[in-house]
Design a protein around this motif. Structure first.
Motif, PDB file in Angstrom:
ATOM      1  N   PRO B  43      30.041  40.256  35.622  1.00  0.00           N
ATOM      2  CA  PRO B  43      31.019  39.218  35.972  1.00  0.00           C
ATOM      3  C   PRO B  43      32.289  39.247  35.123  1.00  0.00           C
ATOM      4  N   GLU B  44      32.165  39.640  33.861  1.00  0.00           N
ATOM      5  CA  GLU B  44      33.361  39.688  32.997  1.00  0.00           C
ATOM      6  C   GLU B  44      34.333  40.760  33.500  1.00  0.00           C
ATOM      7  N   ALA B  45      33.807  41.931  33.810  1.00  0.00           N
ATOM      8  CA  ALA B  45      34.671  43.015  34.310  1.00  0.00           C
ATOM      9  C   ALA B  45      35.267  42.633  35.659  1.00  0.00           C
ATOM     10  N   GLU B  46      34.473  41.925  36.484  1.00  0.00           N
ATOM     11  CA  GLU B  46      34.983  41.541  37.802  1.00  0.00           C
ATOM     12  C   GLU B  46      36.124  40.530  37.674  1.00  0.00           C
ATOM     13  N   TYR B  47      35.974  39.622  36.727  1.00  0.00           N
ATOM     14  CA  TYR B  47      37.046  38.655  36.466  1.00  0.00           C
ATOM     15  C   TYR B  47      38.296  39.381  35.941  1.00  0.00           C
ATOM     16  N   ASP B  48      38.082  40.312  35.025  1.00  0.00           N
ATOM     17  CA  ASP B  48      39.220  41.054  34.468  1.00  0.00           C
ATOM     18  C   ASP B  48      39.976  41.817  35.549  1.00  0.00           C
ATOM     19  N   ARG B  49      39.221  42.450  36.436  1.00  0.00           N
ATOM     20  CA  ARG B  49      39.888  43.192  37.518  1.00  0.00           C
ATOM     21  C   ARG B  49      40.763  42.272  38.361  1.00  0.00           C
ATOM     22  N   LEU B  50      40.244  41.087  38.661  1.00  0.00           N
ATOM     23  CA  LEU B  50      40.994  40.138  39.490  1.00  0.00           C
ATOM     24  C   LEU B  50      42.251  39.652  38.770  1.00  0.00           C
ATOM     25  N   LEU B  51      42.130  39.409  37.459  1.00  0.00           N
ATOM     26  CA  LEU B  51      43.270  38.846  36.725  1.00  0.00           C
ATOM     27  C   LEU B  51      44.300  39.905  36.336  1.00  0.00           C
ATOM     28  N   ASN B  52      43.835  41.114  36.068  1.00  0.00           N
ATOM     29  CA  ASN B  52      44.736  42.128  35.494  1.00  0.00           C
ATOM     30  C   ASN B  52      44.864  43.398  36.311  1.00  0.00           C
ATOM     31  N   GLY B  53      44.014  43.571  37.302  1.00  0.00           N
ATOM     32  CA  GLY B  53      44.042  44.813  38.071  1.00  0.00           C
ATOM     33  C   GLY B  53      43.913  44.517  39.552  1.00  0.00           C
ATOM     34  N   VAL B  54      42.856  45.014  40.146  1.00  0.00           N
ATOM     35  CA  VAL B  54      42.648  44.774  41.573  1.00  0.00           C
ATOM     36  C   VAL B  54      41.149  44.878  41.878  1.00  0.00           C
ATOM     37  N   ALA B  55      40.679  43.960  42.727  1.00  0.00           N
ATOM     38  CA  ALA B  55      39.274  43.920  43.131  1.00  0.00           C
ATOM     39  C   ALA B  55      39.201  43.950  44.646  1.00  0.00           C
ATOM     40  N   MET B  56      38.089  44.469  45.180  1.00  0.00           N
ATOM     41  CA  MET B  56      37.876  44.422  46.632  1.00  0.00           C
ATOM     42  C   MET B  56      36.627  43.593  46.927  1.00  0.00           C
ATOM     43  N   TRP B  57      36.760  42.710  47.908  1.00  0.00           N
ATOM     44  CA  TRP B  57      35.695  41.750  48.207  1.00  0.00           C
ATOM     45  C   TRP B  57      35.294  41.821  49.674  1.00  0.00           C
ATOM     46  N   ASP B  58      33.995  41.787  49.924  1.00  0.00           N
ATOM     47  CA  ASP B  58      33.459  41.606  51.274  1.00  0.00           C
ATOM     48  C   ASP B  58      33.485  40.111  51.609  1.00  0.00           C
ATOM     49  N   VAL B  59      34.435  39.729  52.450  1.00  0.00           N
ATOM     50  CA  VAL B  59      34.470  38.330  52.899  1.00  0.00           C
ATOM     51  C   VAL B  59      34.331  38.263  54.426  1.00  0.00           C
ATOM     52  N   ALA B  60      33.495  39.166  54.949  1.00  0.00           N
ATOM     53  CA  ALA B  60      33.199  39.134  56.385  1.00  0.00           C
ATOM     54  C   ALA B  60      32.539  37.815  56.788  1.00  0.00           C
ATOM     55  N   ALA B  61      31.929  37.133  55.836  1.00  0.00           N
ATOM     56  CA  ALA B  61      31.294  35.844  56.137  1.00  0.00           C
ATOM     57  C   ALA B  61      32.326  34.770  56.483  1.00  0.00           C
ATOM     58  N   GLN B  62      33.564  35.038  56.183  1.00  0.00           N
ATOM     59  CA  GLN B  62      34.687  34.219  56.649  1.00  0.00           C
ATOM     60  C   GLN B  62      34.877  34.615  58.116  1.00  0.00           C
ATOM     61  N   ARG B  63      34.120  33.965  58.987  1.00  0.00           N
ATOM     62  CA  ARG B  63      34.103  34.356  60.399  1.00  0.00           C
ATOM     63  C   ARG B  63      35.362  33.853  61.114  1.00  0.00           C
ATOM     64  N   GLN B  64      35.688  34.513  62.213  1.00  0.00           N
ATOM     65  CA  GLN B  64      36.829  34.078  63.013  1.00  0.00           C
ATOM     66  C   GLN B  64      36.351  33.301  64.233  1.00  0.00           C
ATOM     67  N   VAL B  65      36.939  32.140  64.443  1.00  0.00           N
ATOM     68  CA  VAL B  65      36.724  31.380  65.674  1.00  0.00           C
ATOM     69  C   VAL B  65      37.963  31.607  66.528  1.00  0.00           C
ATOM     70  N   GLN B 155      42.386  41.798  46.048  1.00  0.00           N
ATOM     71  CA  GLN B 155      43.008  40.717  45.302  1.00  0.00           C
ATOM     72  C   GLN B 155      43.300  41.143  43.863  1.00  0.00           C
ATOM     73  N   GLY B 156      44.385  40.623  43.342  1.00  0.00           N
ATOM     74  CA  GLY B 156      44.760  40.912  41.967  1.00  0.00           C
ATOM     75  C   GLY B 156      46.195  41.411  41.910  1.00  0.00           C
ATOM     76  N   PRO B 157      46.807  41.454  40.718  1.00  0.00           N
ATOM     77  CA  PRO B 157      48.224  41.832  40.616  1.00  0.00           C
ATOM     78  C   PRO B 157      48.531  43.240  41.127  1.00  0.00           C
ATOM     79  N   LYS B 158      47.543  44.141  41.113  1.00  0.00           N
ATOM     80  CA  LYS B 158      47.796  45.492  41.604  1.00  0.00           C
ATOM     81  C   LYS B 158      47.390  45.680  43.058  1.00  0.00           C
TER      82      LYS B 158
END
Lengths: 372, 372
Positions: B43-65, B155-158
């Motif tokens: 979790p620490e590295a994941e937070y760092d990536r989001l704040l200072n680099g770039v992270a990729m997230w599976d948010v397919a659960a955000q369904r479309q109506v 997500q993230g600055p990069k």
């Protein structure tokens, strides 16, 4: 591949959460945004208790959608194709719910508490939003709410002895789906003869979530002489018994099905003349005949269940889907349920279940399994 | 206390499920009946990536109506208190949804794809049932459906550099919430400048679930020079940024709140004159003033988060609730969000968060944290 579950503030905890943790719950699923126990570390023993003794299950995730007010009965009737005319206070009824296009969106038990008060004990979809929207849009005088109600199931051939020990011998005469309001050591609840298994039993609809641990302890104590132990809704028993699992056998988003396809024609009372959501669509489907049929399936060998539905094939053609399968000790074979093209429901051979590990020979069997 | 998650056929798998497993996902939650990654073991590295680099997230659960048809715009406008008059094709808008009594039931982003086609990218509740029921009951010519769409967030600055590497430098000029239809190596998708963090980024709405692993691999490869790694919607960052989490901060069943209470007054356009679900109730609340206010909270020390909301107290009186809290490395303190009685929102001292381990001194802070 075991993964942990992220328990966070976005998932609700059951009134029995602490009790199930103390009883050694090993894993959880999520149902109606609530944590629901999966198993307690010994699935074989849990199955045995259900088949030969008695098990207690936290099914608080089976939430209640309360309809209350002068138009509560009118709304209840409008929500389901099943004719509720002859439903009495104190009676539960299995009521499929369809959307306006005739697709199943839930299959709750309806409890008629009073002429102006009903509960829908719902499977895994947000029926409260749907029911409230319909009541409001029709301008009816009815409130839709989620009361503080948490069902605890006791299931198995000895469940009746546990219930008798708790509530007295009169419970032995309760009819299937009958319920009554009752108090146990000051804890208010509805006692119903019901439950999601074919092994018989009761559901205690706890009406004060602060008393979850108390009720759990009282049931555990009363059940000890009968060998009661913790459990959870049991997928293998439900496959053997042919029970429908909304979410696994069909779901609005992933595998839509209408009541005629899944064997619920008797619950669609088109002749009754009452209006209900989806009536026009279901009349059309009734006239045309359903495109698919729900069937039992027997698979060769002991393939590993893939945790999601897979195609049912005849040669190279997909002719249906296998919704779920598992190995049944009782029948000493791998059994499942699925949907198959209606014109192919009597196909005797040449069917396969398409798994990543390869195609597995499969034959169609009547539901429930073991029926003579 | 770690528990496993029961993965079964009742829970949907994301189009990115296989890719996240191969990327080392450690745990899952459930959102819109779908498995959603929790974290990948660090979790620490994941937070760092989001704040200072770039992270990729599976948010397919955000369904479309999807709302489609001649009355799609009419229905979209009726579903939200926000005035959509000036929404153009290619624009996303954050649109709170309320029930007929004015309680929040979801807070999606609306994407206007065409004059007769809209998507609601929904939080964790079955909005499709609700929206379809309303459209049908009003007799409008609109279909409500769930299309094959699976968002993948970067997500993230990069994130902008990764998006530029994939789609070209023109993405650098995209406005917040703007989106466009795009194809990448034959994979159809919507590219949107959006995401559930305040670190900037994009969401790739994959429109062919069979290509989930392909898209994941392409993003991972394009992001490698920028240190991209897997992640998930990040609770600590969202607390720091003051983002709303439907399900944690409020939920219809457990902790109802109206838009005025949670700081969304600007999204309730009563002066616009359009009719919408909950209008009468929201007019009444607007006149009376909201009973509670959403606030930031700072807790003393480093108490252990309890995974559910807990009371906020002043002396012996409960005056609100703490919806979620966590330790923030960025601010070197324990921060949270909650709802407090509106008349006590300026209380300077004497507040406590009531935990099982005892009461923890707590003070109210403006949202987002760190705002000058």
């Amino acid at each position: 591949m075991p993964f942990q579950i992220s328990i966070g503030p976005n998932l609700r905890k059951s009134a029995f959460f602490d009790a199930t943790v103390q009883s050694g719950v090993q894993n959880f699923s999520v149902y109606n945004h609530m944590l629901i126990p999966g198993h307690f570390g010994d699935p074989e023993a849990e199955y045995d208790r259900l088949l030969n003794g008695v098990a207690m299950w936290d099914v608080a995730a089976q939430r209640q959608v309360e309809l209350r007010g002068p138009d509560a009965g009118r709304l209840a009737q409008y929500l389901t194709p099943r004719d509720l005319t002859k439903t009495w206070v104190g009676q539960g009824r299995y009521v499929p719910l369809c959307d306006h296009d005739g697709w199943l969106i839930n299959d709750p038990v309806l409890l008629k508490l009073a002429e102006d008060r009903y509960w829908l004990s719902v499977a895994d979809s947000d029926i409260h939003l749907w029911a409230a929207a319909i009541g409001h849009e029709r301008g009816w005088d009815v409130q839709v709410d989620e009361p503080d109600v948490s069902p605890l199931a006791i299931q198995g051939p000895k469940a009746v002895d546990v219930a008798a020990a708790l509530f007295g011998d009169s419970v032995r005469d309760m009819r299937h789906f009958a319920f009554e309001k009752i108090t146990l050591a000051g804890i208010p609840m509805i006692l119903a003869r019901s439950g999601w298994s074919k092994q018989g039993g009761f559901e205690l609809y706890l009406m004060d979530s602060a008393r979850g641990s108390d009720l759990w302890a009282m049931v555990a104590e009363a059940g000890a002489p009968f060998g009661i132990g913790p459990g959870a809704p049991n997928d293998i028993e439900r496959l053997e018994s042919g029970l429908i699992s909304y979410g696994a056998d069909m779901r609005w988003q992933t595998a839509r099905a209408n009541p005629f396809e899944v064997g619920l024609s008797a619950m669609v009372n088109l002749e009754a003349g009452h209006d209900f959501v989806g009536r026009a669509a279901l009349e059309r489907i009734a006239a045309e005949g359903p495109a698919r049929r729900r069937v039992g399936l027997v698979l060769d060998g002991r393939p590993t269940p893939p945790d999601h539905s897979v195609p049912l094939a005849m040669g190279d053609s997909v002719i249906g889907q296998v919704c779920e399968f598992a190995f049944s000790r009782r029948f000493d074979q791998t059994i499942g349920v699925g949907l198959v093209r209606a014109d192919l429901v009597d196909t005797a051979e040449g069917l396969t279940t398409v798994l990543e590990e390869g195609a597995v020979d499969t034959r169609i069997a009547p539901l429930p399994f073991g029926k003579k």
